[in-house]
Every structure is written in C-alpha cells, then in structure tokens.
Design an enzyme around this catalytic site. Structure first.
Site, PDB file in Angstrom:
ATOM      1  N   ALA A  91       1.091  -1.331  -0.065  1.00 34.86           N
ATOM      2  CA  ALA A  91       0.359  -0.176  -0.301  1.00 34.86           C
ATOM      3  C   ALA A  91       0.885   0.886   0.074  1.00 34.86           C
ATOM      4  O   ALA A  91       1.313   1.638   1.168  1.00 34.86           O
ATOM      5  CB  ALA A  91      -1.285   0.147   1.157  1.00 34.86           C
ATOM      6  N   THR A 114       0.028   4.299  -2.222  1.00 40.85           N
ATOM      7  CA  THR A 114      -0.642   4.812  -3.319  1.00 40.85           C
ATOM      8  C   THR A 114      -1.826   5.225  -1.742  1.00 40.85           C
ATOM      9  O   THR A 114      -2.961   4.663  -0.708  1.00 40.85           O
ATOM     10  CB  THR A 114      -1.553   4.798  -4.972  1.00 40.85           C
ATOM     11  OG1 THR A 114      -0.570   4.249  -5.194  1.00 40.85           O
ATOM     12  CG2 THR A 114      -2.110   5.329  -4.603  1.00 40.85           C
ATOM     13  N   GLU A 115      -2.495   6.506  -1.728  1.00 46.64           N
ATOM     14  CA  GLU A 115      -3.172   7.798  -1.449  1.00 46.64           C
ATOM     15  C   GLU A 115      -4.480   7.743  -1.834  1.00 46.64           C
ATOM     16  O   GLU A 115      -3.775   8.882  -3.269  1.00 46.64           O
ATOM     17  CB  GLU A 115      -2.418   8.537   0.312  1.00 46.64           C
ATOM     18  CG  GLU A 115      -1.456   7.807   0.836  1.00 46.64           C
ATOM     19  CD  GLU A 115      -0.504   7.983   1.558  1.00 46.64           C
ATOM     20  OE1 GLU A 115      -0.466   9.346   1.564  1.00 46.64           O
ATOM     21  OE2 GLU A 115       0.111   7.679   2.596  1.00 46.64           O
ATOM     22  N   GLU A 175       9.173  -4.437 -10.206  1.00 48.63           N
ATOM     23  CA  GLU A 175       7.867  -5.047 -10.772  1.00 48.63           C
ATOM     24  C   GLU A 175       7.689  -3.854 -12.292  1.00 48.63           C
ATOM     25  O   GLU A 175       6.725  -4.365 -13.177  1.00 48.63           O
ATOM     26  CB  GLU A 175       7.120  -3.614  -9.353  1.00 48.63           C
ATOM     27  CG  GLU A 175       6.027  -3.617  -9.571  1.00 48.63           C
ATOM     28  CD  GLU A 175       5.191  -2.881  -8.650  1.00 48.63           C
ATOM     29  OE1 GLU A 175       5.457  -2.174  -7.998  1.00 48.63           O
ATOM     30  OE2 GLU A 175       4.403  -2.455  -8.936  1.00 48.63           O
ATOM     31  N   GLN A 220      -6.401  -5.391 -47.202  1.00 47.56           N
ATOM     32  CA  GLN A 220      -5.190  -4.327 -47.316  1.00 47.56           C
ATOM     33  C   GLN A 220      -4.530  -3.392 -45.730  1.00 47.56           C
ATOM     34  O   GLN A 220      -3.798  -4.168 -45.484  1.00 47.56           O
ATOM     35  CB  GLN A 220      -4.760  -3.522 -48.491  1.00 47.56           C
ATOM     36  CG  GLN A 220      -2.503  -3.724 -48.464  1.00 47.56           C
ATOM     37  CD  GLN A 220      -2.561  -2.121 -49.179  1.00 47.56           C
ATOM     38  OE1 GLN A 220      -2.853  -1.688 -49.815  1.00 47.56           O
ATOM     39  NE2 GLN A 220      -2.017  -3.022 -50.283  1.00 47.56           N
ATOM     40  N   GLY A 250     -18.207  -5.379 -33.994  1.00 50.02           N
ATOM     41  CA  GLY A 250     -18.530  -4.912 -32.456  1.00 50.02           C
ATOM     42  C   GLY A 250     -18.446  -5.973 -31.652  1.00 50.02           C
ATOM     43  O   GLY A 250     -18.752  -5.985 -30.484  1.00 50.02           O
TER      44      GLY A 250
END
Ligand code: FAD
Length: 378
Positions: free
Chosen positions: A125, A127-128, A243, A280, A341
């Site tokens: 942890a 990030t705040e 990381e 193409q 789609g």
C-alpha cells in the site's frame, strides 16, 4: 514469433504445469470472479499447494528456491490466458521480496511460509487518495510509541486489498524529512484499527480486488518494520525495477496472444464477400503489429536476461515499462477494431484484454514518470 533463448527446459516444463493449473482452477471460473470482483481464497491455497506462490523465495521460508524465470513464466501465462484477477505475482515477487530483503528473521519465518501456502495474501500500500506518483509526499503517519508504531492514514487502489492478510504499508515516520522519512511497516489483517474499505469498481481487471484500506491508530510491534526508519524510499527504488519488468513482460505476452487471436478471427470473419483478413488495411496493420511486437520481445527478453544477472538498472526497466504498455494499449485497440462489434463484447477475449491493459500505463509508475526517469539520465 521469434525463438526465445532466455528460458531453460525447466522453465518450459514449469510453464506447462502452470498452464494446467490455470485450465483446471482458474479458466472455468474467471468470468464468475469478474462478476464477483474477487478471486476466492481457495484458489490461492490451491496455488500454494502446487508450489506456484513464492516460487522465488528460499526453501527455508517455504518458497521454491527458484530463479526469477519461473515468475516470468507465470506473468506471461496469466497474461496470455487473460486471467487478470490473479494477484499471485504481486504477492510473490513484489510483496515477499520486501520481507525477504528487509524483514527480521522472526518475521520472515512467521510471514513467508504462510504466504507460500496461500494462507496469507500479500499487498503493498503506497498510493493514498491524495498521492500516487509522488511517493515522498506520503501522509500515512507512523508514530513511535515505545516498542510499537501507531499508524494512521488511508490508502487506495490497493491490489489484493480485500483478500490481503498482510499489507506492507508505506508510511512516514518523519513528515518533515520528505523521502528520508519514508518507512515500510507490515500490518496484519485483524489488527485493531485496520479496516478494508470498498472493493473499487474499475474499467477493467474486474476479478481483481482493488481496494481502499484504512488505518485508525493501528498499533503494531516495532519488529513489523522493514529495515530502518527512513529507508523506505530507497527500498522502493531498489525493488521497483522488478515490478516494472513484470508489467513489461505482461504487455509482451498479452500483445502476442491477442495478435494470434486477431489473425484467427479476421481469417474467419467475412465482409463484402471476402475475409476481413484479406483487406489490405487488416494485413498491413497486423504486419506492423507483428514487427513491433517482435522488436519489443527482443528488448524485454534482454531486460529479463539482465535481471537474471542482477544487472537490470532503473533506467532500462523504466524504458521497458514505458514502451510495453504504450504499445500494448495502441495495438490492442487496433485488434479490437478489427473484431468490429464483437470486439466490444466481454465474451470476446480481445475486449477484456483491451480494458485490462489500460491500467498498465498508470500503475507501477505512470508512463510520464517513466519518461521523467529516462530523461534524468539523458
Ligand atoms: C488497478 C490498479 C491497481 C493498483 N495497485 C496498486 C497497489 O497495489 N499498490 C499501490 O500502492 N498502488 C496501486 N495503484 C495505484 C497506482 O500505482 C497509481 O494510480 C499511480 O502510481 C498513479 O498515481 P495517481 O493515481 O495518484 O496519479 P497522479 O500521481 O495524481 O497522476 C495524475 C497524472 O499526472 C501525471 N503526473 C504525475 N506526476 C507527474 C510528473 N512529475 N510529470 C508529468 N506527469 C506527471 C501522471 O502520469 C498522471 O497522468 C493501482 C492503481 C490501479 C488503477
């Protein structure tokens, strides 16, 4: 694609067994976990029982004693299978290494075997709510009180947050000291004052429990501290290249897998009386994609080979972290377009991979932060 030279036969045997694990324990259930917003803890225990957690940690702490190549294989296979809910590699190769490198002997013996068995899930942890990129501006405060720290503050966007049994909390023990006040402290689930907030609803990675965490006068022993007070920033800088390499490896594997799927799809689908592949535009875009992915694969394998020797530096890891996710989001967007789609339907893998990929440019240090790091060395 290219013949790769970075892995040994043992790595490839391990790849086969991890693929079988994914086919048996993960793939049939992942869509449900996406609806649930979380991967059940039993899957973690199954992974632990089969040796897929903490593969790189020494055997004396319950790990597999393996080299980083085994983790790289897992990162790649998780990406190829589009099973973004699994937070195994963060647990094993981001959280555990901090404990191994900086934890006391007592804590290593306490935490790591439980993590290896999948009984205790790890999270980190940093990030705040008010701070992400600028780690030295951390507000979560740890005050020393005799043989304890008392922690207060809140964190957000924490991977494995709901499932976490152990959180490495980035705190400040001295707010006036900036980066020299940053200290890492382990907090166990169930410690009074530690609570988990919302399981956050995200654009992608729906099976991943990404959460808020709250610390309200949480009292933990000084022994839970990793390293010395004020060393946290340096520790983070030291561990972050691994990381970032993992994020780059994930990008490469995802691009390769989705290229294959897009080739197959466009060779099946027809429009205006011909296969979509025969336009193409499709063939040229896919040709460009193949060339770019091959180039990135060579670079990321070079980074992996450097990391095996302990020579992956911060700048090179930042280049891989910058280029991989930028290329991944661009190419996956092209691939989705070629699906028409159906590409936007979650039952098609490309749509999920596209949505899951977007965060790759943000977490682990955003692309802009990677550019800053690289630019500093120019
Ligand atoms: C799905 C997910 C999982 C995550 N998992 C974790 C986790 O397990 N643990 C954890 O601690 N965090 C985690 N994070 C948080 C993530 O690391 C941060 O979101 C990231 O570091 C960016 O911080 P921020 O969101 O505060 O953005 P900010 O720092 O507010 O940045 C906003 C924008 O400004 C840009 N910016 C900031 N500084 C500069 C600069 N110097 N120069 C140029 N541009 C700049 C950024 O690049 C970004 O575009 C996760 C996030 C997500 C979305």
């Amino acid at each position: 694609m290219l013949r790769r030279t970075v892995f040994t036969e043992d790595h490839e045997i391990f790849r086969e067994s991890f693929r079988r694990f994914l086919e048996k324990h993960v793939l049939p259930f992942h869509a449900q976990w996406e609806r649930d917003g979380i991967v059940p803890r039993e899957v973690w225990r199954a992974a632990g029982a089969e040796g897929f957690l903490l593969a790189g940690a020494p055997t004396e702490y319950g790990g597999g004693g393996a080299d980083f190549g085994f983790t790289a294989v897992m990162v790649e296979e998780i990406a190829r299978a589009n099973t973004s809910g699994l937070g195994f590699t963060l647990h094993s190769e981001i959280v555990a290494p901090y404990i191994l490198a900086y934890g006391t002997e007592e804590k290593k013996r306490d935490w790591l075997p439980r993590m290896a068995r999948g009984e205790m899930i790890g999270a980190i942890a940093m990030t705040e709510p008010g701070m992400g990129s600028d780690l030295k501006a951390v507000r979560t405060r740890a005050r020393r009180d005799g043989e304890h720290y008392v922690i207060s503050g809140s964190k957000t966007f924490i991977t494995n947050g709901q499932n976490s049994g152990l959180v490495i909390v980035v705190t400040t023990t001295n707010p006036e000291a900036g980066r020299k006040g940053v200290t890492l402290i382990g907090v166990e689930e169930g410690t009074p004052g530690f609570s988990k907030g919302r399981n956050l609803e995200k654009v992608g990675m729906h099976a991943q429990d990404t959460s808020e965490l709250f610390f309200d006068n949480v009292r933990v022993p000084v022994a839970n501290r990793l390293g010395e007070e004020g060393e946290g920033f340096r520790q983070l800088i030291h561990q972050l290249p691994q990381e970032r390499l993992m994020i780059a490896l994930r990008a490469a594997a995802s691009m390769e897998a989705m290229l294959e799927k897009t080739i197959a799809y466009t060779k099946e689908r027809e429009a205006f009386g011909q296969k979509v592949f025969e336009f193409q535009n499709t063939r040229f875009k896919l040709a460009d994609a193949k060339a770019n992915i091959a180039m990135f694969r060579v670079f990321v394998d070079h980074c992996l080979a450097l990391h095996f020797k302990g020579e992956l530096d911060v700048d090179t890891a930042a280049m891989a972290k910058l280029l991989g996710p930028e290329m991944q989001t661009r190419l996956l967007d092209d691939f989705l377009q070629m699906h028409g789609g159906y590409g936007f339907m979650t039952e098609f893998e490309i749509g999920r991979a596209w949505a899951d990929a977007r965060v790759q440019r943000i977490y682990g240090g955003s692309s802009e932060i990677m550019r800053e790091i690289i630019a500093r060395g120019l």
